[in-house]
Motif scaffolding. Structure first.
Motif, short mmCIF file in Angstrom:
data_model
loop_
_atom_site.label_atom_id
_atom_site.label_comp_id
_atom_site.label_asym_id
_atom_site.label_seq_id
_atom_site.Cartn_x
_atom_site.Cartn_y
_atom_site.Cartn_z
N MET A 29 0.82 -1.21 0.00
CA MET A 29 0.00 0.00 0.00
C MET A 29 0.86 1.26 0.00
SD MET A 29 -3.02 -0.92 -0.43
CE MET A 29 -3.62 0.77 -0.38
N PHE A 33 0.28 4.56 -2.51
CA PHE A 33 0.18 5.97 -2.14
C PHE A 33 1.28 6.80 -2.79
CE2 PHE A 33 -2.58 4.41 1.30
CZ PHE A 33 -3.63 5.31 1.15
N SER A 36 0.10 7.34 -6.22
CA SER A 36 -1.01 8.29 -6.20
C SER A 36 -0.50 9.73 -6.13
CB SER A 36 -1.92 8.00 -5.00
OG SER A 36 -2.48 6.70 -5.09
N TRP A 121 -11.08 1.53 2.01
CA TRP A 121 -10.52 2.55 2.91
C TRP A 121 -9.49 3.43 2.20
CZ3 TRP A 121 -5.29 2.61 3.60
CH2 TRP A 121 -4.59 1.44 3.30
N TYR A 122 -8.84 2.90 1.17
CA TYR A 122 -7.85 3.68 0.43
C TYR A 122 -8.44 4.96 -0.15
CZ TYR A 122 -5.34 4.84 -3.91
OH TYR A 122 -4.73 5.48 -4.96
N TYR A 125 -8.79 7.86 2.43
CA TYR A 125 -7.43 8.26 2.81
C TYR A 125 -6.82 9.12 1.69
CZ TYR A 125 -7.09 5.28 6.96
OH TYR A 125 -7.26 4.72 8.20
N LEU A 126 -6.95 8.65 0.46
CA LEU A 126 -6.38 9.39 -0.66
C LEU A 126 -7.07 10.74 -0.82
CD1 LEU A 126 -4.45 9.58 -3.01
CD2 LEU A 126 -6.08 8.28 -4.40
N HIS A 183 -7.42 1.56 9.81
CA HIS A 183 -8.09 1.85 8.54
C HIS A 183 -9.47 2.46 8.76
CE1 HIS A 183 -5.44 -1.54 6.70
NE2 HIS A 183 -4.79 -0.38 6.75
N TYR A 195 1.90 7.12 5.07
CA TYR A 195 1.32 7.20 3.74
C TYR A 195 1.43 8.61 3.16
CZ TYR A 195 -0.76 2.55 4.39
OH TYR A 195 -0.95 1.21 4.57
N TYR A 291 -10.03 -2.88 -8.68
CA TYR A 291 -9.85 -2.63 -7.24
C TYR A 291 -11.19 -2.63 -6.51
CZ TYR A 291 -9.72 0.44 -3.17
OH TYR A 291 -9.93 1.00 -1.93
#
Length: 367
Positions: A29, A33, A36, A121-122, A125-126, A183, A195, A291
């Protein structure tokens, strides 16, 4: 997999999978990030801060809401039934889920909140990191910040192999003992620090040719050091109880392994993949739907396959192949649907290139 918590477990546990899974999870992960942040840097070049934030919000939050409402609920249902905390009946579960519960304690991951985002959850967060970076853009373009960025992209040799790991190690010393991964967005202080640091690294390196040239040059040393650190980390974990290594030392070793592994991946990727591959447009549009879909497909297939008692070989092979085919087929449907595309984070349907005959006809008509 044996000894590994997850939403739904097969009776055919595979102890041997822990080693490759643990090796990948130490940087998997983190790489996402970092990439990203790299992608955000590319997008920022031709967009204003406000337009960039609005576009990113639309592409992240709409799929998150759609996923929580449509894609994720079966995961929670299957886990709750398997735990014996929820009665069978998916329709009744959906009605209760739409109302936010309440649920028995630990009915499924996230049941305390009434609904869950599970593997999605990504996305929040992003979105948070993107929002923070956009708000910080005036500061990040200051003289001091530009000097810091030049210092990072100017790292060479052993400095590039080691210096970027120092902030990660500092977060482990200061935050890791107090903020175990959750998370849940709220109580994840250590992961947020790690991250966002890697997200900023990705934004910094962008198209800096010097940095990428150095990463490519160091790809062999980075790979060798990463493998040596991984062996050291796994060896320390495997020591008998009377020789147990302090957890903090394990964590710091994992941090250096994490960075050298990322550097090796970026260096090798730049050398081997930096070409106009014909499959790249398909992959770029498919990764987001895959995803969103993959974990629900895995759990649904495991749910349906378990009563068939296919054994420790047939079940995982069928589960893997059916998941890949399911993601492939559903993504093909999504990519062709103008109204499904935004729900899966995709932009408008790309314009089709005219055929040579059509272009020739238009050319003749113009004259």
């Amino acid at each position: 997999m044996a000894g590994w918590p997850w939403h739904l477990k097969s009776p055919h546990a595979a102890e041997w999978l822990q080693l490759p899974m643990r090796s990948l999870n130490l940087w998997r992960m983190d790489l996402v990030f970092l990439i990203s942040g790299l992608a955000l840097g590319f997008l920022q070049r031709d967009r204003g801060a406000g337009a960039l934030w609005r576009e990113r919000s639309w592409r992240l939050l709409l799929p998150l809401l759609f996923g929580m409402a449509v894609i994720v609920p079966f995961q929670a249902y299957a886990q709750g039934v398997a735990n014996g905390r929820i009665a069978p009946g998916f329709g009744a579960f959906l009605l209760r889920y739409a109302g936010g519960g309440p649920w028995p304690k630990n009915a499924f991951d996230g049941s305390d909140f009434g609904v869950t985002w599970n593997h999605l959850w990504y996305l929040p967060y992003l979105w948070v990191y993107t929002t923070v970076l956009v708000l910080l853009l005036p500061l990040l373009h200051s003289v001091a910040a530009r000097r810091l960025r030049r210092g990072f992209t100017g790292l060479r040799g052993w400095a590039l192999l080691s210096v970027p790991a120092l902030p990660l190690m500092a977060w482990s010393l200061a935050l890791w003992p107090h903020f175990p991964p959750t998370h849940d967005l709220i109580h994840d202080g250590w992961l947020h620090a790690v991250y966002f640091t890697l997200f900023l690294y990705g934004w910094w390196i962008g198209t800096d040719e010097g940095w990428w040239a150095e990463a490519s040059r160091l790809r062999w040393p980075a790979l060798g050091i990463a493998l040596a650190l991984l062996a050291l980390y796994l060896g320390m974990r495997a020591l008998p109880a009377e020789l147990t290594v302090p957890r903090q030392l394990l964590r710091l070793t994992a941090d250096v392994y994490l960075w050298t592994a990322l550097l090796a991946i970026l260096g090798w990727g730049h050398v081997k993949l930096n070409h106009p591959w014909h499959w790249l447009p398909w992959a770029r549009e498919s990764v987001y739907p895959w995803y969103l879909l993959h974990q629900t497909l895995i759990i649904a297939l495991a749910w349906w396959l378990a009563p068939l008692h296919l054994g420790p070989l047939g079940e995982p092979l069928l589960l893997l192949s059916a998941t890949v085919l399911g993601c492939w087929g559903l993504t093909a449907l999504v990519r062709r649907s103008a109204w499904l595309r935004p729900l899966f984070g995709l932009g408008p349907c790309p314009a089709k290139a005219p055929s040579p005959d059509a272009a020739a006809r238009r050319g003749r008509a113009a004259f």
